[in-house]
Design a protein around this motif. Sequence first.
Motif, PDB file in Angstrom:
ATOM      1  N   TYR A  13       0.855  -1.187   0.000  1.00 12.95           N
ATOM      2  CA  TYR A  13       0.000   0.000   0.000  1.00 12.95           C
ATOM      3  C   TYR A  13       0.891   1.236   0.000  1.00 12.95           C
ATOM      4  O   TYR A  13       1.808   1.348   0.819  1.00 12.95           O
ATOM      5  CB  TYR A  13      -0.913  -0.006   1.228  1.00 12.95           C
ATOM      6  N   THR A  40       0.590   8.062  -1.912  1.00 14.62           N
ATOM      7  CA  THR A  40      -0.549   8.332  -2.795  1.00 14.62           C
ATOM      8  C   THR A  40      -1.859   7.811  -2.215  1.00 14.62           C
ATOM      9  O   THR A  40      -2.920   8.060  -2.786  1.00 14.62           O
ATOM     10  CB  THR A  40      -0.330   7.676  -4.166  1.00 14.62           C
ATOM     11  N   GLU A  41      -1.766   7.090  -1.080  1.00 15.10           N
ATOM     12  CA  GLU A  41      -2.934   6.501  -0.417  1.00 15.10           C
ATOM     13  C   GLU A  41      -3.720   5.622  -1.382  1.00 15.10           C
ATOM     14  O   GLU A  41      -4.934   5.730  -1.519  1.00 15.10           O
ATOM     15  CB  GLU A  41      -3.837   7.600   0.171  1.00 15.10           C
ATOM     16  N   GLN A  42      -2.978   4.709  -2.042  1.00 17.00           N
ATOM     17  CA  GLN A  42      -3.575   3.790  -2.989  1.00 17.00           C
ATOM     18  C   GLN A  42      -3.011   2.393  -2.803  1.00 17.00           C
ATOM     19  O   GLN A  42      -1.849   2.216  -2.408  1.00 17.00           O
ATOM     20  CB  GLN A  42      -3.299   4.232  -4.437  1.00 17.00           C
ATOM     21  N   ASP A  43      -3.843   1.409  -3.119  1.00 15.27           N
ATOM     22  CA  ASP A  43      -3.390   0.029  -3.200  1.00 15.27           C
ATOM     23  C   ASP A  43      -2.430  -0.076  -4.384  1.00 15.27           C
ATOM     24  O   ASP A  43      -2.748   0.347  -5.492  1.00 15.27           O
ATOM     25  CB  ASP A  43      -4.612  -0.868  -3.388  1.00 15.27           C
ATOM     26  N   MET A  58      -2.856   0.443  -8.589  1.00 14.55           N
ATOM     27  CA  MET A  58      -2.094   1.418  -9.352  1.00 14.55           C
ATOM     28  C   MET A  58      -1.434   0.790 -10.580  1.00 14.55           C
ATOM     29  O   MET A  58      -1.289   1.432 -11.618  1.00 14.55           O
ATOM     30  CB  MET A  58      -1.020   2.067  -8.469  1.00 14.55           C
TER      31      MET A  58
END
Length: 332
Positions: free
Chosen positions: A98, A102-105, A109
């Motif tokens: 994680y 970018t606070e994304q999986d 991405m």
Amino acid sequence: MLAYIVRRLFAVVVMLLVVTLVTLSIFFLIPKLTGSDPAAMFVGKQADPASIEGIRQKLGLDEPILVQFWHFVSGIFVGRDYTGGGDSIHCAAPCFGYSFKTEQDVWAMLVDRIPVTLSMVVGAAVLWLLMGVTAGVVSALKRGTAIDRIAMVTALAGVSLPIYFTAMLAMFLFRTQLGWLDAKYVPFTESPGEWFIGLLLPWVTLAFLYAAMYARLTRATMLEVLGEDYIRTARAKGLPEPVVLGKHAMRSTMTPILTIFGMDLGALVGGAVLTETAFNLSGLGNAAFKAVGDRDLPVILAVTLITAASVVIANLVVDLLYAVIDPRVRLA
């Protein structure tokens, strides 16, 4: 044959686990040994102590490396929860990490970038095999002639020119001056024609480098094979030259080419960084390049593991193809 495949699959699994453990150690263990804080590297330079401690708890960076390894591997199959710092983040399977920047999986991405890289690599691989092997065979058969010299000079230029220079030159000639082609990615399912036209420049640019290397390798191998006793025997028996070359010489010539091809193709599946960056294609290589600049370690880690898995699997396929191409090879 079946027993060999089972053994090789087991070896592939072990190799992938070892690569994952070593990669995790580089990212999480070595920084500790050198006095750095991995948690601070994950959240960035401007993070406050509370954020750093939260990341340390979420990633379990205080746990032994083998425990971190187990959490990472199990997360690929069943997902993972990052808990700590007062909140919890769920990463669905397959979880490759994680990105807290970018606070994304990470998998979310990268999953849209994989088709871009695969499209570019597969198309370029077809071109460089056709151009490189053909040029190498013709050069070997016409040894010492003008055709041989022209082919080898072209191959030397292809190996010597940096790929970013070739990319810039191709874009200047074909896009800026002639207005013929523009490098862009359109999904094959949306428009096969636009997909082909949009990737033609990256294909040719990437294939030019590899075709040059394959031409030199094919020429050298073919010249060596043509001097073997079984080739002279085949000609003495009165076999037609196309049969001698196609059925006998090419089989032996293709063995080292196939070996190098498996390694090249597997490595490029992890992203052709320079080509994707030069043509601004949103593939794995471009993602890795941006992640290095942003110090986004989870993305770098995921791309590294995808590349390693691609190389290992490609080499497994090459081993199985040996018996098909060269009858002298027996898998046991």
